[in-house]
Design a protein around this motif. Structure first.
Motif, PDB file in Angstrom:
ATOM      1  N   LEU A  68      44.963  54.245  20.587  1.00  0.00           N
ATOM      2  CA  LEU A  68      45.969  55.248  20.905  1.00  0.00           C
ATOM      3  C   LEU A  68      47.288  54.920  20.207  1.00  0.00           C
ATOM      4  O   LEU A  68      47.611  53.744  19.991  1.00  0.00           O
ATOM      5  N   SER A  69      48.031  55.945  19.870  1.00  0.00           N
ATOM      6  CA  SER A  69      49.328  55.736  19.243  1.00  0.00           C
ATOM      7  C   SER A  69      50.291  55.064  20.215  1.00  0.00           C
ATOM      8  O   SER A  69      50.248  55.310  21.426  1.00  0.00           O
ATOM      9  N   ASP A  70      51.162  54.223  19.675  1.00  0.00           N
ATOM     10  CA  ASP A  70      52.178  53.543  20.478  1.00  0.00           C
ATOM     11  C   ASP A  70      53.450  54.386  20.456  1.00  0.00           C
ATOM     12  O   ASP A  70      54.122  54.490  19.440  1.00  0.00           O
ATOM     13  N   LEU A  71      53.759  55.002  21.597  1.00  0.00           N
ATOM     14  CA  LEU A  71      54.913  55.898  21.688  1.00  0.00           C
ATOM     15  C   LEU A  71      56.107  55.244  22.380  1.00  0.00           C
ATOM     16  O   LEU A  71      57.096  55.918  22.671  1.00  0.00           O
ATOM     17  N   THR A  72      56.034  53.933  22.602  1.00  0.00           N
ATOM     18  CA  THR A  72      57.059  53.273  23.411  1.00  0.00           C
ATOM     19  C   THR A  72      58.443  53.299  22.765  1.00  0.00           C
ATOM     20  O   THR A  72      59.453  53.266  23.460  1.00  0.00           O
ATOM     21  N   ASN A  73      58.513  53.352  21.452  1.00  0.00           N
ATOM     22  CA  ASN A  73      59.809  53.320  20.769  1.00  0.00           C
ATOM     23  C   ASN A  73      60.291  54.688  20.306  1.00  0.00           C
ATOM     24  O   ASN A  73      61.359  54.794  19.700  1.00  0.00           O
ATOM     25  N   SER A  74      59.521  55.722  20.581  1.00  0.00           N
ATOM     26  CA  SER A  74      59.909  57.058  20.132  1.00  0.00           C
ATOM     27  C   SER A  74      61.032  57.621  20.995  1.00  0.00           C
ATOM     28  O   SER A  74      61.004  57.518  22.221  1.00  0.00           O
ATOM     29  N   LYS A  75      62.018  58.222  20.347  1.00  0.00           N
ATOM     30  CA  LYS A  75      63.123  58.875  21.050  1.00  0.00           C
ATOM     31  C   LYS A  75      63.044  60.391  20.924  1.00  0.00           C
ATOM     32  O   LYS A  75      63.948  61.108  21.344  1.00  0.00           O
ATOM     33  N   VAL A  76      61.939  60.872  20.338  1.00  0.00           N
ATOM     34  CA  VAL A  76      61.754  62.311  20.150  1.00  0.00           C
ATOM     35  C   VAL A  76      60.923  62.875  21.297  1.00  0.00           C
ATOM     36  O   VAL A  76      59.943  62.278  21.719  1.00  0.00           O
ATOM     37  N   ASN A  77      61.344  64.030  21.808  1.00  0.00           N
ATOM     38  CA  ASN A  77      60.618  64.717  22.875  1.00  0.00           C
ATOM     39  C   ASN A  77      59.615  65.699  22.265  1.00  0.00           C
ATOM     40  O   ASN A  77      59.809  66.190  21.153  1.00  0.00           O
ATOM     41  N   CYS A  78      58.557  66.013  23.009  1.00  0.00           N
ATOM     42  CA  CYS A  78      57.560  66.965  22.524  1.00  0.00           C
ATOM     43  C   CYS A  78      57.042  67.819  23.670  1.00  0.00           C
ATOM     44  O   CYS A  78      56.839  67.329  24.784  1.00  0.00           O
ATOM     45  N   LEU A  79      56.824  69.087  23.363  1.00  0.00           N
ATOM     46  CA  LEU A  79      56.207  70.024  24.300  1.00  0.00           C
ATOM     47  C   LEU A  79      55.216  70.876  23.513  1.00  0.00           C
ATOM     48  O   LEU A  79      55.567  71.468  22.495  1.00  0.00           O
ATOM     49  N   ASN A  80      53.966  70.920  23.971  1.00  0.00           N
ATOM     50  CA  ASN A  80      52.920  71.717  23.337  1.00  0.00           C
ATOM     51  C   ASN A  80      52.482  72.807  24.310  1.00  0.00           C
ATOM     52  O   ASN A  80      51.990  72.514  25.388  1.00  0.00           O
ATOM     53  N   ILE A  81      52.695  74.069  23.926  1.00  0.00           N
ATOM     54  CA  ILE A  81      52.296  75.205  24.751  1.00  0.00           C
ATOM     55  C   ILE A  81      51.387  76.087  23.910  1.00  0.00           C
ATOM     56  O   ILE A  81      51.838  76.764  22.988  1.00  0.00           O
ATOM     57  N   SER A  82      50.086  76.044  24.190  1.00  0.00           N
ATOM     58  CA  SER A  82      49.105  76.861  23.483  1.00  0.00           C
ATOM     59  C   SER A  82      49.231  76.643  21.974  1.00  0.00           C
ATOM     60  O   SER A  82      48.971  75.567  21.472  1.00  0.00           O
ATOM     61  N   ASP A  83      49.673  77.658  21.209  1.00  0.00           N
ATOM     62  CA  ASP A  83      49.714  77.552  19.749  1.00  0.00           C
ATOM     63  C   ASP A  83      51.063  77.090  19.217  1.00  0.00           C
ATOM     64  O   ASP A  83      51.316  77.161  18.021  1.00  0.00           O
ATOM     65  N   THR A  84      51.938  76.601  20.088  1.00  0.00           N
ATOM     66  CA  THR A  84      53.274  76.182  19.680  1.00  0.00           C
ATOM     67  C   THR A  84      53.494  74.708  20.005  1.00  0.00           C
ATOM     68  O   THR A  84      53.189  74.253  21.106  1.00  0.00           O
ATOM     69  N   VAL A  85      54.026  73.973  19.033  1.00  0.00           N
ATOM     70  CA  VAL A  85      54.375  72.570  19.230  1.00  0.00           C
ATOM     71  C   VAL A  85      55.858  72.400  18.926  1.00  0.00           C
ATOM     72  O   VAL A  85      56.334  72.822  17.863  1.00  0.00           O
ATOM     73  N   LEU A  86      56.577  71.789  19.859  1.00  0.00           N
ATOM     74  CA  LEU A  86      58.016  71.605  19.729  1.00  0.00           C
ATOM     75  C   LEU A  86      58.363  70.121  19.800  1.00  0.00           C
ATOM     76  O   LEU A  86      57.899  69.413  20.694  1.00  0.00           O
TER      77      LEU A  86
END
Length: 248
Positions: free
Chosen positions: A55-73
């Motif tokens: 699995l990817s290590d996301l512990t140092n990421s400061k970027v937020n993400c939201l995936n709703i159906s066909d949209t990724v933010l």
């Protein structure tokens, strides 16, 4: 409302993808999308394997993400240079992985105001009320900038370029991930060349060029998506023209 940097991506042909595949295929392929989102956020860093799963290590990421159906933010918490450069790296990684190998997308990177409302309540009868709502003028700006494009690709808004230009190393940093190009839009817009994310960083020979273009065309047709309509053919043609431009 808070001003942030925001990357917006919209999958092309997503409705047809859902309609033309059975549940098993849909769940497997959505898993690939989730994998690539995590991969982009992790920037090549991984956790120790668990039961054979990496699995990817996301512990140092400061970027937020939201995936709703066909949209990724993807969006930042602040409007500072370090946040912006991380967002561009994440968006670049996600952009080339999708267009080159997984699912055609179009996107935009902008600066604007948004607000996230998030929460969930569950009652004793098993009913639930969930809120996961991102809204604001920044989101509208990003959506419109992406929606009008007539290809698979991602454009960087002038609001982002202005902030990069204010840093002595900003444009030099951007040159690794983006190039100036005349973006194909569905409607006539009076815009000169804009910065767009590279789909590939370099194509060394004719064989590599041919393979890259075949891969991108194949992604448009993947998962029983039709590419016969004129609108899809135009998007493919415009995307391949960009690949030719990068290869020159």
């Amino acid at each position: 409302m808070k001003e942030v940097y925001l990357a917006y991506f919209d999958y092309l042909g997503f409705k047809e993808f859902i309609e033309n595949n059975d549940d098993e295929v849909l769940m497997r392929r959505m898993g690939h999308i989730f994998r690539d989102i995590e991969g982009a956020l992790g920037q090549g860093k991984y956790q120790e394997p668990r039961n054979g799963v990496i699995l990817s290590d996301l512990t140092n990421s400061k970027v937020n993400c939201l995936n709703i159906s066909d949209t990724v933010l993807f969006w930042t918490n602040q409007c500072d240079y370090n946040s912006l450069t991380e967002l561009i790296k994440v968006a670049y990684e996600f952009n080339w992985m999708q267009i080159g190998y997984n699912f055609p997308i179009r996107g935009s990177i902008v600066k604007g105001k948004i607000r996230l409302v998030s929460g969930k309540q569950t009652n004793t009868n098993g009913g639930s009320y969930s809120v996961q709502c991102l809204y604001g003028k920044g989101l509208i700006k990003a959506h419109d900038k992406a929606e009008y494009q007539n290809w698979a690709g991602t454009v960087i808004d002038e609001s982002i370029i202005s902030d990069l230009e204010s840093n002595p190393n900003g444009i030099e940093f951007l040159s690794e991930y983006a190039v100036k190009y005349k973006v194909p839009y569905k409607i006539d817009v009076d815009l000169e060349e804009e910065y767009v994310l590279k789909i590939v960083k370099g194509i060394s020979n004719e064989t590599a060029l041919k393979n890259t273009k075949e891969s991108i065309t194949g992604v448009f047709a993947l998962d029983n998506k039709s590419i016969e309509s004129s609108s899809v053919q135009i998007k493919i043609e415009n995307t391949l023209k960009f690949i030719d431009f990068i290869a020159e």
